[in-house]
Design an enzyme around this catalytic site. Structure first.
Site, PDB file in Angstrom:
ATOM      1  N   GLN A 116       6.738  -3.936   0.435  1.00 27.99           N
ATOM      2  CA  GLN A 116       6.994  -4.442   1.788  1.00 27.99           C
ATOM      3  C   GLN A 116       8.347  -3.908   2.301  1.00 27.99           C
ATOM      4  O   GLN A 116       8.725  -2.809   1.942  1.00 27.99           O
ATOM      5  CB  GLN A 116       6.925  -5.967   1.841  1.00 27.99           C
ATOM      6  CG  GLN A 116       5.523  -6.546   1.714  1.00 27.99           C
ATOM      7  CD  GLN A 116       5.077  -6.683   0.274  1.00 27.99           C
ATOM      8  OE1 GLN A 116       5.792  -7.177  -0.574  1.00 27.99           O
ATOM      9  NE2 GLN A 116       3.866  -6.236   0.009  1.00 27.99           N
ATOM     10  N   GLY A 125       0.844  -1.188   0.000  1.00 22.78           N
ATOM     11  CA  GLY A 125       0.000   0.000   0.000  1.00 22.78           C
ATOM     12  C   GLY A 125       0.877   1.234   0.000  1.00 22.78           C
ATOM     13  O   GLY A 125       1.288   1.703   1.051  1.00 22.78           O
ATOM     14  N   HIS A 126       1.220   1.738  -1.188  1.00 23.29           N
ATOM     15  CA  HIS A 126       2.104   2.894  -1.296  1.00 23.29           C
ATOM     16  C   HIS A 126       1.262   4.163  -1.359  1.00 23.29           C
ATOM     17  O   HIS A 126       0.544   4.402  -2.331  1.00 23.29           O
ATOM     18  CB  HIS A 126       2.998   2.755  -2.525  1.00 23.29           C
ATOM     19  CG  HIS A 126       3.972   1.624  -2.412  1.00 23.29           C
ATOM     20  ND1 HIS A 126       4.849   1.278  -3.418  1.00 23.29           N
ATOM     21  CD2 HIS A 126       4.219   0.775  -1.402  1.00 23.29           C
ATOM     22  CE1 HIS A 126       5.584   0.249  -3.027  1.00 23.29           C
ATOM     23  NE2 HIS A 126       5.205  -0.071  -1.807  1.00 23.29           N
TER      24      HIS A 126
END
Length: 420
Positions: free
Chosen positions: A222, A40-41
């Site tokens: 991650q 989730g950037h």
């Protein structure tokens, strides 16, 4: 030309999205090399916010090409929704700006069901999966059962899909997990048709040919301490999050690697289960979580929070050959009178500067304390704006890690970034 790599050096959530977005202005190509929609950037600019899961973070930069590499596992449903959201809000022609590796593996709806079934069966031994189907998809890849993106063009793709689904249904039955394995099938095949609008490429040839002409920025998902080999196993992700993963995930030689940008927060966070030596269970931990808005970009789960762990950070720097450091969320520590940094461990009572191979070892952090800077960093735009206490904090880290801190983030927006 070189492949410069951006990596998270902790347990994920370091702020890679913002930094790739900032750096992407200097690169004509940005490539994702591993992971999937468990990433989730988060990006914030021009009063807008986006969370990218599978789309590379260069999508918002004019003229930048974006590659979804071989090492990525792609969920067609999630990817379609993400692309349509971007296109709808910005008008960006996503199908023209993104190419997808034919050898990237597909996440099927039943992969997500398997993920949930495995977590349910694990009981107290849960890994803390995001339940996006990542682990089961990589399991099929390694066991040579998976489906790859290029196969959607095959005339018998439906038959291949049904064959793999049947394997999954059998496993779900053995696990006693009640579900409807066909629930999202129609949506899946609609999303597969959407994928066909993109250019599907032989990523290894495509990337190397581009490297003969221009530099590429490779974006990891991650964090290094979640690496399948070198992270806190078994509480890890299912791919290689270290720099070497960029070579495998894009099909390039190690000699092509240029700068290795390593990103870390001024403190530590972790989502899910697993060791976290500096975790705080007191008001200080709650304060860090509140100030840093530490909730998962994908899951919404509250992140575990603690002081900066330089032992683990130095380990991650070593594994990936980091050349340049980037510190995020420095401003979140603005109001602390005292700031602690872990500089060694006591493992079963013996002091060491090594990360133990045994994930379940009894680890006690040994701290070095610093006087807080007690002022607002968010307005800083050059190093000369920094208070002396903060400069001392940076210098200590550089000496300990042996790598310079080149970029410091003092806020979520693009312009809240200091280059050194």
């Amino acid at each position: 030309m070189k492949l410069d790599v951006v990596l998270g050096l902790q347990w994920g959530d370091e702020g890679k999205g913002k930094i790739v977005d900032v750096l992407a202005g200097n690169y004509p190509v940005v490539a994702r090399f591993q992971g999937g929609p468990n990433a989730g950037h988060s990006l914030h600019f021009d009063g807008k916010s986006f969370v990218l899961r599978s789309v590379p973070s260069g999508i918002f930069r004019d003229g930048a090409m974006n590659i979804v590499g071989n090492g990525v596992v792609l969920d067609p449903i999630t990817f379609k929704g993400e692309c349509e959201n971007i296109a709808g809000k910005t008008g960006i022609p996503v199908t023209e700006k993104i190419v997808i590796a034919k050898k990237a593996h597909l996440i099927l709806p039943t992969h997500r069901l398997l993920d949930a079934a495995n977590e349910a069966a694990a009981g107290k031994g849960k890994i803390g999966s995001t339940l996006k189907g990542i682990g089961p998809t990589y399991t099929d890849k390694v066991s040579r059962n998976g489906l790859r993106v290029g196969e959607i063009l095959a005339p018998d793709f439906r038959e291949r899909f049904e064959k793999l689904k049947a394997k999954h249904v059998k496993t779900l039955s053995l696990l006693g997990y009640e579900c409807d394995p066909c629930a999202e099938e129609a949506e899946f095949f609609e999303a597969v048709e959407y994928l066909k609008k993109f250019r599907l490429v032989d990523c290894e040839y495509f990337t190397n040919e581009l490297l003969d002409k221009c530099d590429i920025l490779a974006e990891g998902a991650q964090g290094s301490m979640l690496d399948i080999d070198y992270g806190s196993y078994p509480f890890v992700t299912s791919s290689s999050t270290a720099c070497a993963g960029a070579c495998i995930g894009l099909g390039v030689s190690p000699h092509r690697i240029g700068h290795v940008w390593g990103i870390f927060k001024a403190y530590c966070t972790r989502v899910g289960s697993g060791p976290f030596p500096t975790e705080l269970f007191d008001e200080t931990g709650e304060k860090i979580r509140a100030i840093g808005h530490e909730f998962g970009a994908v899951t919404g789960r509250p992140r575990r929070c603690g002081w900066l762990d330089l032992v683990a950070l130095k380990y991650a720097v070593m594994i990936s050959g980091v050349t340049d450091l980037i510190m995020m969320k420095s401003d979140c520590l603005d109001t602390f009178e005292t700031i602690k940094v872990c500089t060694s461990y006591k493992v079963d009572g013996v002091e060491t500067s090594y990360v133990p191979a045994d994930t379940f070892a009894n680890v006690e952090p040994v701290y070095t304390e610093f006087k807080g800077w007690n002022c607002d960093l968010t307005g800083c735009r050059s190093e000369s704006d920094f208070p002396q206490a903060f400069s001392d904090y940076i210098r200590f880290m550089e000496n300990y890690l042996g790598v310079p801190v080149k970029i410091i983030s003092v806020g979520p927006d693009r312009d809240a970034t200091v280059m050194r």
